[in-house]
Design a protein around this motif. Structure first.
Motif, PDB file in Angstrom:
ATOM      1  N   SER A  22      19.775  66.779  29.028  1.00  0.00           N
ATOM      2  CA  SER A  22      18.332  66.865  28.863  1.00  0.00           C
ATOM      3  C   SER A  22      17.878  65.783  27.905  1.00  0.00           C
ATOM      4  N   PRO A  23      16.635  65.317  28.010  1.00  0.00           N
ATOM      5  CA  PRO A  23      16.155  64.219  27.176  1.00  0.00           C
ATOM      6  C   PRO A  23      16.286  64.550  25.686  1.00  0.00           C
ATOM      7  N   SER A  25      15.455  62.907  21.665  1.00  0.00           N
ATOM      8  CA  SER A  25      14.671  61.907  20.960  1.00  0.00           C
ATOM      9  C   SER A  25      15.599  60.819  20.460  1.00  0.00           C
ATOM     10  N   HIS A  26      15.039  59.629  20.206  1.00  0.00           N
ATOM     11  CA  HIS A  26      15.851  58.517  19.715  1.00  0.00           C
ATOM     12  C   HIS A  26      16.523  58.885  18.405  1.00  0.00           C
ATOM     13  N   HIS A  87      22.121  57.586  31.359  1.00  0.00           N
ATOM     14  CA  HIS A  87      20.871  58.343  31.250  1.00  0.00           C
ATOM     15  C   HIS A  87      20.131  57.971  29.967  1.00  0.00           C
ATOM     16  N   LEU A  88      20.845  57.939  28.856  1.00  0.00           N
ATOM     17  CA  LEU A  88      20.217  57.604  27.576  1.00  0.00           C
ATOM     18  C   LEU A  88      19.668  56.181  27.585  1.00  0.00           C
ATOM     19  N   ASN A  90      18.784  54.334  30.268  1.00  0.00           N
ATOM     20  CA  ASN A  90      17.662  54.221  31.197  1.00  0.00           C
ATOM     21  C   ASN A  90      16.375  54.812  30.607  1.00  0.00           C
ATOM     22  N   GLU A  91      16.519  55.881  29.817  1.00  0.00           N
ATOM     23  CA  GLU A  91      15.356  56.520  29.194  1.00  0.00           C
ATOM     24  C   GLU A  91      14.935  55.839  27.898  1.00  0.00           C
ATOM     25  N   MET A  93      16.607  55.862  25.089  1.00  0.00           N
ATOM     26  CA  MET A  93      17.076  56.597  23.910  1.00  0.00           C
ATOM     27  C   MET A  93      18.213  55.852  23.212  1.00  0.00           C
ATOM     28  N   ASN A 109      15.497  51.196  38.134  1.00  0.00           N
ATOM     29  CA  ASN A 109      15.786  51.730  36.803  1.00  0.00           C
ATOM     30  C   ASN A 109      15.429  50.721  35.719  1.00  0.00           C
ATOM     31  N   ASN A 110      15.664  51.099  34.477  1.00  0.00           N
ATOM     32  CA  ASN A 110      15.251  50.283  33.335  1.00  0.00           C
ATOM     33  C   ASN A 110      16.411  49.551  32.680  1.00  0.00           C
ATOM     34  N   ASN A 219      18.237  48.039  27.654  1.00  0.00           N
ATOM     35  CA  ASN A 219      17.017  48.618  28.211  1.00  0.00           C
ATOM     36  C   ASN A 219      15.987  47.508  28.372  1.00  0.00           C
TER      37      ASN A 219
END
Length: 246
Positions: A22-23, A25-26, A87-88, A90-91, A93, A109-110, A219
């Motif tokens: 799950s997401p 925070s940084h 995941h981290l 790409n988001e 984080m 994607n990023n 990123n």
């Protein structure tokens, strides 16, 4: 045989690789950085994810750290898993990942590749001593193969395109154990070609299935760093080549 397996276990741990959470925070991501990380303020932290892997720790992490330092950025390393790390990143984080296969960067994607390639690798089919070994194994419905998570992505294949029984595991060491303990006769692993001699000495046959470039990724919010970082990485690689020839 026990000595041979022990040697193989030590050597194979140098293989490269590569569950979404799950997401976070940084701040949560960098709350417990590696002990060797630089002491910098929360605002200044540039977090680089990496797999907890001997080859990554001993070779690729120091190279990337030198490259960032050369352009004036002190980085903090964060240990991540294969899927979790992507995941981290790409988001946003984490800010970068030490090394990944080039296939992780996609148009949707990023994740941005920073050239040049750090190394070259492949997804290898490993066959235990005495087992039939050829590329057709992955299409044989009577064969069971242990593989790491992201196997199908690395192979640029869809699950329905391969007829063998593929069992995916997120833990790299677990897959190695299944192979060496006789639970599977076959495994598919990523490698940067540094273990071929160990495979040969241990009687393990190996066949490269798909070759990849191994690259540093960031990123896309840091895309403005690509040119300077690319030049710095190229410089570090050139210095390593010079040291090897002296």
């Amino acid at each position: 045989m026990e000595t041979t397996l022990t040697t193989l276990k030590k050597g194979v741990l140098h293989l490269i690789f590569l569950l979404p959470l799950s997401p976070l925070s940084h701040a949560e991501v960098v709350a417990e950085p590696d002990k060797q990380s630089h002491e910098v303020s929360q605002k200044e932290k540039y977090v680089v994810g990496h797999l907890n892997h001997p080859r990554v720790n001993s070779f690729y992490k120091p190279l990337i750290e030198r490259a960032y330092r050369d352009i004036g950025i002190e980085i903090v390393f964060e240990t991540v898993g294969g899927e979790r790390g992507l995941h981290l990143l790409n988001e946003g984080m984490t800010d970068a990942d030490v090394i990944r296969y080039d296939v992780v960067s996609q148009a949707d994607n990023n994740i941005v590749i920073v050239p040049p390639a750090l190394s070259h690798g492949a997804s290898f089919l490993l066959c235990i001593r005495g087992a039939e070994c050829n590329k057709d194994i992955i299409q044989n419905p009577d064969k069971a193969i242990a593989a790491t998570t992201r196997f199908f992505i690395n192979m640029r294949a869809k699950p329905g395109e391969l007829n063998a029984n593929i069992f995916e595991f997120d833990d790299f060491n677990h897959v190695i154990g299944l192979l060496l303990n006789g639970r599977f006769d076959y495994a598919i692993m990523p490698s940067d070609f540094s273990e071929k001699a160990i495979f040969g000495q241990s009687g393990i046959e190996y066949i490269p299935l798909v070759k990849h470039e191994l690259v540093h990724v960031i990123n896309k919010k840091h895309a403005h760093l690509v040119d300077d970082l690319s030049a710095s990485i190229a410089k570090q690689l050139a210095l390593l080549d010079t040291e090897e020839t002296e």
